[in-house]
Design a protein around this motif. Structure first.
Motif, PDB file in Angstrom:
ATOM      1  N   VAL A 141       0.863  -1.187   0.000  1.00 52.57           N
ATOM      2  CA  VAL A 141       0.000   0.000   0.000  1.00 52.57           C
ATOM      3  C   VAL A 141       0.898   1.235   0.000  1.00 52.57           C
ATOM      4  CG1 VAL A 141      -1.845   1.217   1.218  1.00 52.57           C
ATOM      5  CG2 VAL A 141      -1.683  -1.243   1.394  1.00 52.57           C
ATOM      6  N   VAL A 142       0.431   2.293  -0.663  1.00 51.52           N
ATOM      7  CA  VAL A 142       1.179   3.554  -0.693  1.00 51.52           C
ATOM      8  C   VAL A 142       0.311   4.645  -0.068  1.00 51.52           C
ATOM      9  CG1 VAL A 142       2.522   5.117  -2.135  1.00 51.52           C
ATOM     10  CG2 VAL A 142       1.983   2.815  -2.970  1.00 51.52           C
ATOM     11  N   GLU A 143       0.901   5.415   0.832  1.00 48.59           N
ATOM     12  CA  GLU A 143       0.162   6.537   1.416  1.00 48.59           C
ATOM     13  C   GLU A 143       1.013   7.797   1.398  1.00 48.59           C
ATOM     14  OE1 GLU A 143      -1.028   6.118   5.508  1.00 48.59           O
ATOM     15  OE2 GLU A 143      -2.258   7.922   5.436  1.00 48.59           O
ATOM     16  N   GLY A 144       0.377   8.887   0.936  1.00 48.98           N
ATOM     17  CA  GLY A 144       1.029  10.200   0.996  1.00 48.98           C
ATOM     18  C   GLY A 144       0.274  11.051   1.999  1.00 48.98           C
ATOM     19  N   GLY A 145      -0.680  11.842   1.504  1.00 50.95           N
ATOM     20  CA  GLY A 145      -1.476  12.699   2.392  1.00 50.95           C
ATOM     21  C   GLY A 145      -2.588  11.954   3.103  1.00 50.95           C
ATOM     22  N   THR A 152      -8.025   3.810  -0.412  1.00 47.71           N
ATOM     23  CA  THR A 152      -7.002   3.103  -1.187  1.00 47.71           C
ATOM     24  C   THR A 152      -5.591   3.266  -0.618  1.00 47.71           C
ATOM     25  OG1 THR A 152      -6.911   4.996  -2.680  1.00 47.71           O
ATOM     26  CG2 THR A 152      -8.287   3.156  -3.357  1.00 47.71           C
ATOM     27  N   SER A 153      -5.449   4.010   0.475  1.00 51.32           N
ATOM     28  CA  SER A 153      -4.104   4.123   1.062  1.00 51.32           C
ATOM     29  C   SER A 153      -4.025   3.409   2.411  1.00 51.32           C
ATOM     30  CB  SER A 153      -3.686   5.597   1.191  1.00 51.32           C
ATOM     31  OG  SER A 153      -4.687   6.344   1.846  1.00 51.32           O
ATOM     32  N   ASN A 154      -4.910   2.457   2.622  1.00 50.14           N
ATOM     33  CA  ASN A 154      -4.763   1.615   3.814  1.00 50.14           C
ATOM     34  C   ASN A 154      -5.277   0.217   3.507  1.00 50.14           C
ATOM     35  OD1 ASN A 154      -7.498   0.952   5.477  1.00 50.14           O
ATOM     36  ND2 ASN A 154      -7.735   2.830   4.270  1.00 50.14           N
ATOM     37  N   SER A 548     -17.307  10.325 -13.865  1.00 49.24           N
ATOM     38  CA  SER A 548     -17.144  10.733 -12.475  1.00 49.24           C
ATOM     39  C   SER A 548     -15.650  10.872 -12.187  1.00 49.24           C
ATOM     40  CB  SER A 548     -17.788   9.680 -11.565  1.00 49.24           C
ATOM     41  OG  SER A 548     -17.610  10.016 -10.216  1.00 49.24           O
ATOM     42  N   TYR A 549     -15.317  11.730 -11.231  1.00 46.35           N
ATOM     43  CA  TYR A 549     -13.911  12.043 -10.922  1.00 46.35           C
ATOM     44  C   TYR A 549     -13.350  10.982  -9.972  1.00 46.35           C
ATOM     45  CZ  TYR A 549     -10.018  14.782  -8.925  1.00 46.35           C
ATOM     46  OH  TYR A 549      -8.789  15.207  -8.475  1.00 46.35           O
ATOM     47  N   VAL A 550     -12.323  10.255 -10.418  1.00 43.32           N
ATOM     48  CA  VAL A 550     -11.804   9.105  -9.662  1.00 43.32           C
ATOM     49  C   VAL A 550     -11.454   9.450  -8.221  1.00 43.32           C
ATOM     50  CG1 VAL A 550      -9.426   9.469 -10.509  1.00 43.32           C
ATOM     51  CG2 VAL A 550     -10.087   7.236  -9.685  1.00 43.32           C
TER      52      VAL A 550
HETATM   53  C1  LIG Z   1     -10.941  16.791   2.671  1.00 43.06           C
HETATM   54  C2  LIG Z   1     -10.588  16.467   1.239  1.00 43.06           C
HETATM   55  C3  LIG Z   1     -10.535  17.489   0.319  1.00 43.06           C
HETATM   56  C4  LIG Z   1     -10.186  17.221  -1.012  1.00 43.06           C
HETATM   57  N1  LIG Z   1     -10.108  18.257  -1.889  1.00 43.06           N
HETATM   58  C5  LIG Z   1      -9.758  18.019  -3.168  1.00 43.06           C
HETATM   59  C6  LIG Z   1      -9.624  19.084  -4.099  1.00 43.06           C
HETATM   60  O1  LIG Z   1      -9.785  20.256  -3.753  1.00 43.06           O
HETATM   61  N2  LIG Z   1      -9.308  18.773  -5.376  1.00 43.06           N
HETATM   62  C7  LIG Z   1      -9.115  17.502  -5.792  1.00 43.06           C
HETATM   63  O2  LIG Z   1      -8.828  17.298  -6.960  1.00 43.06           O
HETATM   64  N3  LIG Z   1      -9.214  16.477  -4.934  1.00 43.06           N
HETATM   65  C8  LIG Z   1      -9.527  16.705  -3.644  1.00 43.06           C
HETATM   66  N4  LIG Z   1      -9.625  15.658  -2.767  1.00 43.06           N
HETATM   67  C9  LIG Z   1      -9.374  14.311  -3.258  1.00 43.06           C
HETATM   68  C10 LIG Z   1      -7.871  14.049  -3.274  1.00 43.06           C
HETATM   69  O3  LIG Z   1      -7.286  14.684  -4.373  1.00 43.06           O
HETATM   70  C11 LIG Z   1      -7.590  12.562  -3.418  1.00 43.06           C
HETATM   71  O4  LIG Z   1      -8.170  11.896  -2.346  1.00 43.06           O
HETATM   72  C12 LIG Z   1      -6.092  12.305  -3.487  1.00 43.06           C
HETATM   73  O5  LIG Z   1      -5.887  11.036  -4.033  1.00 43.06           O
HETATM   74  C13 LIG Z   1      -5.461  12.368  -2.121  1.00 43.06           C
HETATM   75  O6  LIG Z   1      -4.079  12.218  -2.179  1.00 43.06           O
HETATM   76  P1  LIG Z   1      -3.315  11.941  -0.815  1.00 43.06           P
HETATM   77  O7  LIG Z   1      -1.884  11.744  -1.100  1.00 43.06           O
HETATM   78  O8  LIG Z   1      -3.706  12.968   0.185  1.00 43.06           O
HETATM   79  O9  LIG Z   1      -4.023  10.625  -0.339  1.00 43.06           O
HETATM   80  P2  LIG Z   1      -3.570   9.123  -0.143  1.00 43.06           P
HETATM   81  O10 LIG Z   1      -4.769   8.512   0.473  1.00 43.06           O
HETATM   82  O11 LIG Z   1      -2.293   9.030   0.589  1.00 43.06           O
HETATM   83  O12 LIG Z   1      -3.355   8.614  -1.604  1.00 43.06           O
HETATM   84  C14 LIG Z   1      -4.401   8.585  -2.540  1.00 43.06           C
HETATM   85  C15 LIG Z   1      -4.111   7.500  -3.559  1.00 43.06           C
HETATM   86  O13 LIG Z   1      -2.899   7.803  -4.233  1.00 43.06           O
HETATM   87  C16 LIG Z   1      -1.931   6.789  -3.988  1.00 43.06           C
HETATM   88  N5  LIG Z   1      -0.655   7.453  -3.759  1.00 43.06           N
HETATM   89  C17 LIG Z   1      -0.343   8.372  -2.825  1.00 43.06           C
HETATM   90  N6  LIG Z   1       0.938   8.726  -2.951  1.00 43.06           N
HETATM   91  C18 LIG Z   1       1.446   8.007  -3.970  1.00 43.06           C
HETATM   92  C19 LIG Z   1       2.725   7.944  -4.579  1.00 43.06           C
HETATM   93  N7  LIG Z   1       3.726   8.667  -4.140  1.00 43.06           N
HETATM   94  N8  LIG Z   1       2.900   7.109  -5.620  1.00 43.06           N
HETATM   95  C20 LIG Z   1       1.876   6.334  -6.067  1.00 43.06           C
HETATM   96  N9  LIG Z   1       0.655   6.349  -5.519  1.00 43.06           N
HETATM   97  C21 LIG Z   1       0.440   7.192  -4.488  1.00 43.06           C
HETATM   98  C22 LIG Z   1      -2.407   6.021  -2.779  1.00 43.06           C
HETATM   99  O14 LIG Z   1      -1.973   4.689  -2.826  1.00 43.06           O
HETATM  100  C23 LIG Z   1      -3.905   6.133  -2.927  1.00 43.06           C
HETATM  101  O15 LIG Z   1      -4.353   5.162  -3.809  1.00 43.06           O
HETATM  102  C24 LIG Z   1      -9.939  15.896  -1.426  1.00 43.06           C
HETATM  103  C25 LIG Z   1     -10.005  14.859  -0.494  1.00 43.06           C
HETATM  104  C26 LIG Z   1     -10.327  15.137   0.828  1.00 43.06           C
HETATM  105  C27 LIG Z   1     -10.402  14.028   1.836  1.00 43.06           C
END
Ligand SMILES: Cc1cc2nc3c(=O)[nH]c(=O)nc-3n(C[C@H](O)[C@H](O)[C@H](O)COP(=O)(O)OP(=O)(O)OC[C@H]3O[C@@H](n4cnc5c(N)ncnc54)[C@H](O)[C@@H]3O)c2cc1C
Length: 607
Positions: A141-145, A152-154, A548-550
């Motif tokens: 699993v990969v997690e960033g934010g 999908t990040s847990n 729909s937006y993934v």
């Molecule tokens: C409160 C909130 C507000 C949001 N606002 C917006 C917005 O304004 N605009 C918008 O477009 N989207 C928005 N989103 C959606 C957001 O863009 C997606 O959920 C995004 O995938 C989150 O990225 P993350 O790294 O924070 O999350 P994570 O849960 O860490 O990662 C999301 C997905 O990407 C994968 N991933 C993370 N890092 C990597 C990496 N380095 N390499 C490969 N895969 C990776 C993870 O495995 C997971 O499948 C919002 C989500 C939330 C919860």
């Protein structure tokens, strides 16, 4: 020349390369594991193996333990009270390897910590983790934010690569992808490591040096996750998606080899990570995005108009969408309106490139119309139309001093003073989702003969649930340069023809399954999920095949391949098979996930 290259060259000369490639690929996939290993399996790596991995990653392997565990048995302690206060801070959640921003989703998923996590500080750590997961047949699993709505990040019983410690941000005056100088003009850009959040990127690019980078609206979202989904911000009607401006990415795919991807090198992989979805093609370790000139002014318009009857609300919707179509459907205006219960229209729109007077002039005809029928409409809150220096938009100190109601701050000892989050995102912190659905609404609905159908459907949907229309998440009406850049990404092209993303969603913040006193109310959740579904059904009547937006979508989307990627799906799948033939990278409804069980542990044809 090695044997494989020699064979390939001979085959190419005979015109059989595609066939050979296909059979090589099939052979590789056939050798791929049918089941992933869990801690209870004899094949789970030994302590000695884990110790070796720990050594390879410089001691950055973590045995994960959720802070929630202590509160499952004894929830009434002071420690648990303190924990639930901390859990209202998205930075606290993001800094904890065991937690995710959403707590779960009714009948879909519950946030589960991994068994082990590599807190990656550099690309080599990522390489070691990918090789270890592949060689030991682990669920990776990969997690960033940590902001994934779909969870999908847990995953339980998994090894997590946690990129949070990789947060360097470097600006360039003129960036060219390595080896690409003949094909690419130098561009101003920013290179960002995978674990950075947008709040830090905006601080580095806008607050500190006065330039613009297209990122997310929510500032605690991770950069790599957002870009791979496409990525919209408040001003996307002028600047398109974040993925549109990707110049280069460094990626570690399933074979563990570090690859650069840009227009000249691995262009297929480059295209796939521009909207093909996170966690499916490899681990992005850093990415470089083009930056843009910053407009002088950003602004906001806040209105809360309450209609006194259903009939008046219908008129209000009709008038607003005509006004939107005539005056706001352009690169200056983004963000949203929400149809709220009690026949209320909430406008929370942003502008770019307009001063206060220009913005007021735009809104005046609509406000005059509203004020012309005081028996039908009232302002539930005093209207606000304003503008400010764009450079201060993401400046935490400026906001604390001048617009304190718009932000919350990470008040923990030692937290950077630049770390804020929008007050409007508070109700999503630690949320347990009851339902969440979205569709792109085509711009044809704004044409004169479509407006009636649009407002009828919106009115009908709003009888069941609030409807949130995000104009900045549809690129119809966007600046031509933005549309051209967005075309060359893997997102569903429906985004180009949509004037808005309509989101219908609900849940409860600070709700944690299994923790007494914080449990979701499941019967309420089911009722609400039903009403969300009914509301979205009304919109589907006017946009039956809408995409729909993934990144912001329904966990249960039945035709997800088509909805998220449309005609781009077959190409994405072939890229997936090229770089990850054994399916090491699995996420729910990610490219290629149809070959795996819902938990990503079992190949479908092996069951
Ligand atoms: C409160 C909130 C507000 C949001 N606002 C917006 C917005 O304004 N605009 C918008 O477009 N989207 C928005 N989103 C959606 C957001 O863009 C997606 O959920 C995004 O995938 C989150 O990225 P993350 O790294 O924070 O999350 P994570 O849960 O860490 O990662 C999301 C997905 O990407 C994968 N991933 C993370 N890092 C990597 C990496 N380095 N390499 C490969 N895969 C990776 C993870 O495995 C997971 O499948 C919002 C989500 C939330 C919860």
């Amino acid at each position: 020349m090695n044997r494989r290259t020699l064979l390939a060259r001979a085959a190419a000369a005979l015109g059989v390369l595609p066939v050979l490639r296909r059979s090589l690929r099939v052979a590789f996939a056939e050798n791929a594991p049918a089941r992933r290993v869990r801690p209870s399996d004899p094949a789970w790596p030994s302590h000695a193996s884990w110790a070796k991995l720990n050594e390879a990653v410089g001691g950055r392997l973590i045995k994960v333990n959720s802070p929630l565990n202590a509160c499952r048995e004894t929830p009434d302690t002071a420690g648990c009270g303190d924990l639930f206060t901390k859990l209202q801070n998205p930075y606290y959640i993001g800094d904890n390897v065991a937690l995710t921003q959403s707590a779960g989703w009714l009948d879909a998923w519950e946030s589960q910590p991994s068994v082990y996590a590599v807190a990656a500080e550099k690309t080599d750590d990522v390489v070691a983790a990918v090789n270890f997961a592949r060689d030991n047949n682990l669920r990776l699993v990969v997690e960033g934010g940590g902001h994934s709505y779909l969870g999908t990040s847990n995953a339980a019983d998994s090894l997590l690569v946690w990129t949070r410690p990789m947060y360097s941000i470097v600006l360039h005056d003129s960036f060219v992808g390595a080896g690409c100088s003949a094909a690419q003009a130098p561009q101003p850009a920013v290179t960002i490591e995978a674990g950075a959040m947008w709040v830090d990127v905006y601080d580095a690019v806008t607050t500190k040096v006065g330039r613009y980078v297209q990122g997310g609206g929510c500032v605690t979202v991770g950069v790599a996750g957002l870009v791979q989904g496409g990525g919209f911000g408040s001003f996307s009607k002028n600047y398109a998606t974040a993925a549109s401006w990707l110049l280069e990415a460094e990626i570690v795919p399933a074979d563990g080899a570090v690859r650069l991807a840009h227009a000249c090198t691995n262009p297929d992989l480059f295209w796939a990570v521009k909207g093909g979805g996170g966690g499916s093609f490899g681990i992005v370790t850093k990415l470089t995005l083009r930056t843009h000139e910053l407009p002088a002014l950003f602004g906001g318009t806040l209105l809360m108009i309450k209609a006194t009857s259903d009939t008046a609300f219908r008129h209000l919707l009709g008038r607003f969408f005509k006004f939107y179509s005539d005056s706001l459907f352009n690169p200056h205006w983004g963000e949203s309106v929400t149809l709220r219960p009690g026949n209320t229209l909430e406008v929370r729109m942003v502008s770019q490139g307009l001063d206060k007077q220009q913005a007021e002039t735009v809104w005046q005809p609509f406000l005059d119309w509203v004020h012309g029928s005081p028996q039908d409409f009232t302002h539930a809150q005093a209207p606000v139309i304003g503008s400010m220096a764009a450079r201060n938009w993401w400046d935490a100190n400026y906001r604390r001093n001048n617009l304190p109601n718009t932000v919350h701050s990470d008040g923990r000892a030692g937290a950077p003073e630049t770390h804020f989050w929008w007050a409007g995102n508070q109700n999503e912190v630690g949320i347990f989702w009851h339902g969440y659905q979205s569709i792109w609404l085509p711009a044809t609905l704004l044409q004169t003969d479509g407006q009636q159908r649009l407002t009828d459907a919106l009115f009908a949907a709003s009888r069941d649930w609030s409807v949130y229309m995000q104009f900045n998440k549809g690129l119809a009406g966007a600046a031509p340069e933005a549309v051209a850049a967005a075309k060359d990404t893997a997102m569903n092209p429906a985004v180009l023809d949509a004037f808005a993303l309509a989101i219908i969603a609900g849940g409860r913040p600070a709700t944690y399954p299994g923790i007494p006193g914080h449990e979701p109310d499941l019967s309420l959740a089911r009722r609400e999920a039903g009403r969300i579904e009914q509301a979205m059904d009304e919109l589907r009547k006017i946009a039956p095949d809408a995409g729909s937006y993934v990144s912001e979508t329904n966990f249960f989307e039945p035709s997800w391949q088509q909805a998220f990627w449309g005609p781009n799906y077959p190409r994405l799948l072939s890229i997936k098979k090229k770089y990850d033939p054994a399916g090491l990278f699995f996420v729910h409804h990610g490219v290629g996930s149809e070959e795996w069980s819902a938990d990503g542990f079992t190949r479908v044809d092996a069951r």
